[in-house]
Design a protein around this motif. Structure first.
Motif, PDB file in Angstrom:
ATOM      1  N   ARG A 191      53.232  85.535  25.699  1.00  0.00           N
ATOM      2  CA  ARG A 191      52.564  86.114  26.937  1.00  0.00           C
ATOM      3  C   ARG A 191      51.766  85.216  27.689  1.00  0.00           C
ATOM      4  O   ARG A 191      51.667  85.230  28.736  1.00  0.00           O
ATOM      5  N   THR A 192      50.975  84.564  26.899  1.00  0.00           N
ATOM      6  CA  THR A 192      49.929  83.384  27.597  1.00  0.00           C
ATOM      7  C   THR A 192      51.041  82.457  28.469  1.00  0.00           C
ATOM      8  O   THR A 192      50.701  82.184  29.574  1.00  0.00           O
ATOM      9  N   TYR A 193      51.957  82.012  27.681  1.00  0.00           N
ATOM     10  CA  TYR A 193      52.847  81.001  28.419  1.00  0.00           C
ATOM     11  C   TYR A 193      53.517  81.653  29.540  1.00  0.00           C
ATOM     12  O   TYR A 193      53.949  80.958  30.540  1.00  0.00           O
ATOM     13  N   SER A 194      53.847  82.615  29.497  1.00  0.00           N
ATOM     14  CA  SER A 194      54.731  83.525  30.630  1.00  0.00           C
ATOM     15  C   SER A 194      54.061  83.313  31.825  1.00  0.00           C
ATOM     16  O   SER A 194      54.220  83.356  32.947  1.00  0.00           O
ATOM     17  N   ARG A 195      52.503  82.990  31.930  1.00  0.00           N
ATOM     18  CA  ARG A 195      51.774  83.071  33.076  1.00  0.00           C
ATOM     19  C   ARG A 195      51.851  81.788  33.799  1.00  0.00           C
ATOM     20  O   ARG A 195      51.911  81.393  34.947  1.00  0.00           O
ATOM     21  N   VAL A 196      52.496  80.705  32.917  1.00  0.00           N
ATOM     22  CA  VAL A 196      52.808  79.505  33.436  1.00  0.00           C
ATOM     23  C   VAL A 196      53.885  79.029  33.839  1.00  0.00           C
ATOM     24  O   VAL A 196      54.603  78.458  34.891  1.00  0.00           O
ATOM     25  N   ASP A 197      55.127  79.595  32.960  1.00  0.00           N
ATOM     26  CA  ASP A 197      56.602  79.725  33.101  1.00  0.00           C
ATOM     27  C   ASP A 197      57.289  80.698  32.847  1.00  0.00           C
ATOM     28  O   ASP A 197      57.876  80.765  31.724  1.00  0.00           O
ATOM     29  N   GLU A 198      57.271  81.686  33.872  1.00  0.00           N
ATOM     30  CA  GLU A 198      57.911  82.863  33.677  1.00  0.00           C
ATOM     31  C   GLU A 198      59.373  82.941  33.077  1.00  0.00           C
ATOM     32  O   GLU A 198      59.810  83.476  32.288  1.00  0.00           O
ATOM     33  N   THR A 199      59.925  82.102  33.909  1.00  0.00           N
ATOM     34  CA  THR A 199      61.559  81.945  33.682  1.00  0.00           C
ATOM     35  C   THR A 199      61.816  81.284  32.287  1.00  0.00           C
ATOM     36  O   THR A 199      62.624  81.883  31.640  1.00  0.00           O
ATOM     37  N   ALA A 200      60.877  80.380  31.987  1.00  0.00           N
ATOM     38  CA  ALA A 200      61.225  79.764  30.532  1.00  0.00           C
ATOM     39  C   ALA A 200      61.031  80.898  29.429  1.00  0.00           C
ATOM     40  O   ALA A 200      61.909  80.842  28.414  1.00  0.00           O
ATOM     41  N   VAL A 201      60.155  81.680  29.465  1.00  0.00           N
ATOM     42  CA  VAL A 201      59.706  82.605  28.445  1.00  0.00           C
ATOM     43  C   VAL A 201      60.987  83.826  28.556  1.00  0.00           C
ATOM     44  O   VAL A 201      61.256  84.145  27.543  1.00  0.00           O
ATOM     45  N   ILE A 202      61.213  84.279  29.787  1.00  0.00           N
ATOM     46  CA  ILE A 202      62.028  85.193  29.840  1.00  0.00           C
ATOM     47  C   ILE A 202      63.457  84.799  29.151  1.00  0.00           C
ATOM     48  O   ILE A 202      64.360  85.428  28.454  1.00  0.00           O
ATOM     49  N   GLN A 203      63.949  83.605  29.559  1.00  0.00           N
ATOM     50  CA  GLN A 203      65.272  83.076  28.935  1.00  0.00           C
ATOM     51  C   GLN A 203      64.951  83.115  27.305  1.00  0.00           C
ATOM     52  O   GLN A 203      65.901  83.388  26.757  1.00  0.00           O
ATOM     53  N   PHE A 204      63.828  82.472  26.892  1.00  0.00           N
ATOM     54  CA  PHE A 204      63.806  82.570  25.561  1.00  0.00           C
ATOM     55  C   PHE A 204      63.669  83.994  24.913  1.00  0.00           C
ATOM     56  O   PHE A 204      64.229  84.012  23.732  1.00  0.00           O
ATOM     57  N   VAL A 205      63.071  84.551  25.380  1.00  0.00           N
ATOM     58  CA  VAL A 205      62.957  85.984  24.706  1.00  0.00           C
ATOM     59  C   VAL A 205      64.154  86.695  24.796  1.00  0.00           C
ATOM     60  O   VAL A 205      65.035  87.121  23.662  1.00  0.00           O
ATOM     61  N   GLN A 206      65.112  86.775  25.713  1.00  0.00           N
ATOM     62  CA  GLN A 206      66.469  87.081  25.854  1.00  0.00           C
ATOM     63  C   GLN A 206      67.677  86.252  24.884  1.00  0.00           C
ATOM     64  O   GLN A 206      68.353  87.015  24.468  1.00  0.00           O
TER      65      GLN A 206
END
Length: 228
Positions: A191-206
């Motif tokens: 969640r913290t990193y999603s504020r920096v790179d939302e695309t990367a976090v979304i892809q990782f979670v998916q």
């Protein structure tokens, strides 16, 4: 025997104890630690007043002072040790990472681990890369889940300097864990990193079979800000 530097501090804490708050604070910590009943704002005021009169701990004695405070039964003493470490951090040698590890695995609970990892370990890993090489390798694969939690959380305050690949790799190593504090940490870090790179976090979670708790926590900021 109490370290001489700590004696007047413990007396100050004792003079400011609040039995009613001590009871509720102990219950909040699941009755694992005794308390003086000194809440965070007052504790910080008392520490500032104490150091104004006694000075900060001598650098060469910081380990002995911190370990002595860590041995005290009241939880405020462990928080005082962390406060002193933070104030002296820039003058401490790389070997202090050994002390930090010792504190992480002793009287372990989220309130100490989260601060020690995101403030102290974070600082030494950044300032002295050799400590990261030697200690993070051990922490991330440790049987002690508090060390693994620290390895997940140490980049919390790095923001744009976060090594996303490293974060994702450590999270993958902890997939399948049934430990609440690991799965919560994974979600918090994402969640913290999603504020920096939302695309990367979304892809990782998916693309990653996260625990439901981790996934829910990871996506909180993105959902509340209508990013997904």
């Amino acid at each position: 025997m109490t370290h001489p530097y700590n004696e007047p501090l413990l007396a100050l804490f004792d003079d400011n104890q609040n039995p009613d708050d001590a009871k509720s604070m102990t219950q909040y910590m699941r009755n694992q630690f005794a308390h003086f009943g000194i809440k965070s704002p007052l504790r910080k005021e008392l520490l500032k007043a104490f150091t104004a009169g006694h000075g900060l701990p001598p650098v060469e004695q910081i380990e002995a002072i911190a370990l002595d405070l860590w041995s005290q039964p009241q939880r405020e003493c462990q928080h005082a040790a962390m406060w002193f470490l933070e104030k002296r951090r820039k003058k401490l040698p790389p070997a202090t990472i050994d002390l930090i590890e010792k504190l992480i695995v002793t009287k372990s609970w989220w309130d100490t681990i989260d601060f020690l990892s995101s403030h102290d370990a974070a600082y030494f890993f950044k300032q002295f890369p050799e400590t990261k090489e030697t200690h993070l390798t051990h922490w991330r694969r440790s049987e002690n889940f508090w060390l693994r939690r620290a390895s997940i959380l140490f980049q919390l305050l790095y923001r744009q300097e976060t090594d996303g690949d490293l974060l994702f790799a450590i999270i993958r190593e902890n997939l399948g864990s049934k430990e609440f504090f690991i799965n919560k940490a994974i979600g918090w870090a994402l969640r913290t990193y999603s504020r920096v790179d939302e695309t990367a976090v979304i892809q990782f979670v998916q693309s990653t079979p996260l625990h439901p708790l981790s996934k829910r926590e990871a996506l909180k900021w993105l959902k509340s800000n209508e990013k997904i």
